[in-house]
Design an enzyme around this catalytic site. Structure first.
Site, PDB file in Angstrom:
ATOM      1  N   ILE A   1       0.834  -1.206   0.000  1.00  0.00           N
ATOM      2  CA  ILE A   1       0.000   0.000   0.000  1.00  0.00           C
ATOM      3  C   ILE A   1       0.864   1.250   0.000  1.00  0.00           C
ATOM      4  O   ILE A   1       0.507   2.275  -0.596  1.00  0.00           O
ATOM      5  CB  ILE A   1      -0.958  -0.011   1.220  1.00  0.00           C
ATOM      6  CG1 ILE A   1      -2.001   1.098   1.107  1.00  0.00           C
ATOM      7  CG2 ILE A   1      -0.202   0.111   2.528  1.00  0.00           C
ATOM      8  CD1 ILE A   1      -3.029   0.876   0.046  1.00  0.00           C
TER       9      ILE A   1
ATOM     10  N   SER B   1      13.238  -0.687   6.637  1.00  0.00           N
ATOM     11  CA  SER B   1      12.821  -2.082   6.634  1.00  0.00           C
ATOM     12  C   SER B   1      13.773  -2.854   7.526  1.00  0.00           C
ATOM     13  O   SER B   1      14.926  -2.444   7.730  1.00  0.00           O
ATOM     14  CB  SER B   1      12.854  -2.665   5.215  1.00  0.00           C
ATOM     15  OG  SER B   1      12.584  -4.064   5.242  1.00  0.00           O
TER      16      SER B   1
ATOM     17  N   HIS C   1       0.950  -2.291  14.792  1.00  0.00           N
ATOM     18  CA  HIS C   1       0.709  -0.850  14.814  1.00  0.00           C
ATOM     19  C   HIS C   1       0.932  -0.231  16.191  1.00  0.00           C
ATOM     20  O   HIS C   1       1.604   0.797  16.317  1.00  0.00           O
ATOM     21  CB  HIS C   1      -0.712  -0.544  14.346  1.00  0.00           C
ATOM     22  CG  HIS C   1      -0.875  -0.617  12.870  1.00  0.00           C
ATOM     23  ND1 HIS C   1      -1.979  -0.109  12.228  1.00  0.00           N
ATOM     24  CD2 HIS C   1      -0.090  -1.132  11.902  1.00  0.00           C
ATOM     25  CE1 HIS C   1      -1.864  -0.317  10.920  1.00  0.00           C
ATOM     26  NE2 HIS C   1      -0.731  -0.943  10.711  1.00  0.00           N
TER      27      HIS C   1
ATOM     28  N   LYS D   1      -5.029   2.202   8.466  1.00  0.00           N
ATOM     29  CA  LYS D   1      -6.076   1.546   9.247  1.00  0.00           C
ATOM     30  C   LYS D   1      -5.756   0.051   9.335  1.00  0.00           C
ATOM     31  O   LYS D   1      -5.114  -0.508   8.450  1.00  0.00           O
ATOM     32  CB  LYS D   1      -7.453   1.783   8.608  1.00  0.00           C
ATOM     33  CG  LYS D   1      -7.580   1.345   7.139  1.00  0.00           C
ATOM     34  CD  LYS D   1      -7.811  -0.143   6.997  1.00  0.00           C
ATOM     35  CE  LYS D   1      -7.818  -0.573   5.560  1.00  0.00           C
ATOM     36  NZ  LYS D   1      -7.777  -2.037   5.414  1.00  0.00           N
TER      37      LYS D   1
END
Length: 320
Positions: free
Chosen positions: A14, A36, A78, A96
């Site tokens: 995304i 990363s 998250h 989200k």
């Protein structure tokens, strides 16, 4: 602040397809680095977007030349990395769902407020102009009597993040769209009447939820990755119905079609194309530059996290 200097935590699809290009096209947004845990992956991303490669998320948060981070990590990661970013003094634009439960969401928003930082959940569909057109057309169908929505995608191969526990399952990945849309149109005080979740190896694959508001107006929602693609919602009123068929993930070049149906009447209104990721990137960047603090929809994001908790608690779970 002249420009907001961004770092990206993770090399998710995304980020590559949508948000990084949107940030690169946003005035006053400057992409500094991407991190990363895999050095080669970070270097590939950095070369693609002309920024610095960083090995390890902690190393990116330690940089003094980054004001804000975009966080597209798997859902179950998250909370940890939002908290670390806030403690590092960075504003956070998180994909989200913000996190996996309401208690944690409340703690993260409280931390952001104490630190004077912006924490923003990227429910990007809310920033597309087609939903404003729907709101303006509601008078054409009388008093609202029901809401229904479906978000479904075809099955994914084993190993896809959506098939793994770290991804959080489809209630968080897909169900969050119709849940937030139901809140948007029926208001914040929704109650879960019932739900069913289909689960495999501990991961939610699909489900259905029935909600209602204080006046008994229902919302019927379905979601999952065991179906053909759908991304739609419909509102029913006392004199008609209206809806969108590409409600949540329209491409930036797509012109949405709002349909309205009443007795002996049907019409379609072709709406302008809009770029919801660009709108999010611009809104977040300008809010950071102004020093706005918490976004206006922070309370809505918190209520959404609590609503997801209620769905999970009330649902009948079927293991398949």
């Amino acid at each position: 602040m002249t420009a907001v200097r961004f770092g990206v935590l993770g090399c998710a699809d995304i980020a590559a397809r949508k948000m990084i290009p949107a940030l690169l096209d946003t005035e006053h947004a400057h992409l500094v680095a991407v991190a990363s845990r895999n050095t080669e992956k970070a270097e590939r991303f950095a070369a693609r977007y002309g920024c610095t490669a960083v090995t390890g998320y902690e190393a990116l948060l330690d940089r003094a030349d980054i004001d804000a981070v975009y966080l597209p990590l798997p859902a179950t990661l998250h909370a940890e990395w939002i908290e670390r970013a806030l403690h590092a003094g960075k504003h956070v634009l998180a994909e989200k769902p913000l996190c996996t439960d309401g208690t944690t969401a409340a703690a993260l928003y409280a931390l952001a407020r104490r630190r004077g930082l912006l924490l923003f959940e990227n429910l990007m569909f809310l920033h597309h102009s087609q939903h404003t057109a729907v709101t303006e057309a509601l008078a054409d169908i009388g008093e609202l009597r029901g809401f229904s929505s479906t978000v479904t995608i075809p099955p994914k191969p084993p190993g896809d993040i959506r098939t793994l526990p770290v991804g959080g399952g489809l209630l968080l990945e897909a169900g969050i769209y119709p849940l937030r849309a139901a809140q948007h149109y029926l208001g914040p005080g929704l109650t879960v009447t019932g739900a069913v979740l289909r689960r495999s190896a501990g991961v939610v694959l699909s489900g259905a939820v029935l909600l209602h508001d204080a006046a008994g107006v229902p919302a019927h929602l379905t979601f999952g990755m065991e179906h053909g693609y759908r991304s739609s919602y419909e509102l029913a009123g006392t004199t008609g119905r209206l809806g969108l068929d590409r409600a949540f993930t329209p491409p930036e070049t797509y012109q949405p079609v709002l349909w309205i149906r009443r007795q002996d009447h049907y019409e379609e209104r072709t709406l302008r194309a809009d770029h919801q990721f660009a709108n999010v990137a611009r809104a977040f960047t300008e809010a950071v530059r102004r020093g706005d603090g918490m976004p206006a929809d922070a309370d809505a994001s918190l209520r959404l996290a609590c609503l997801v908790d209620e769905v999970a608690d009330r649902a009948e779970v079927v293991d398949v």
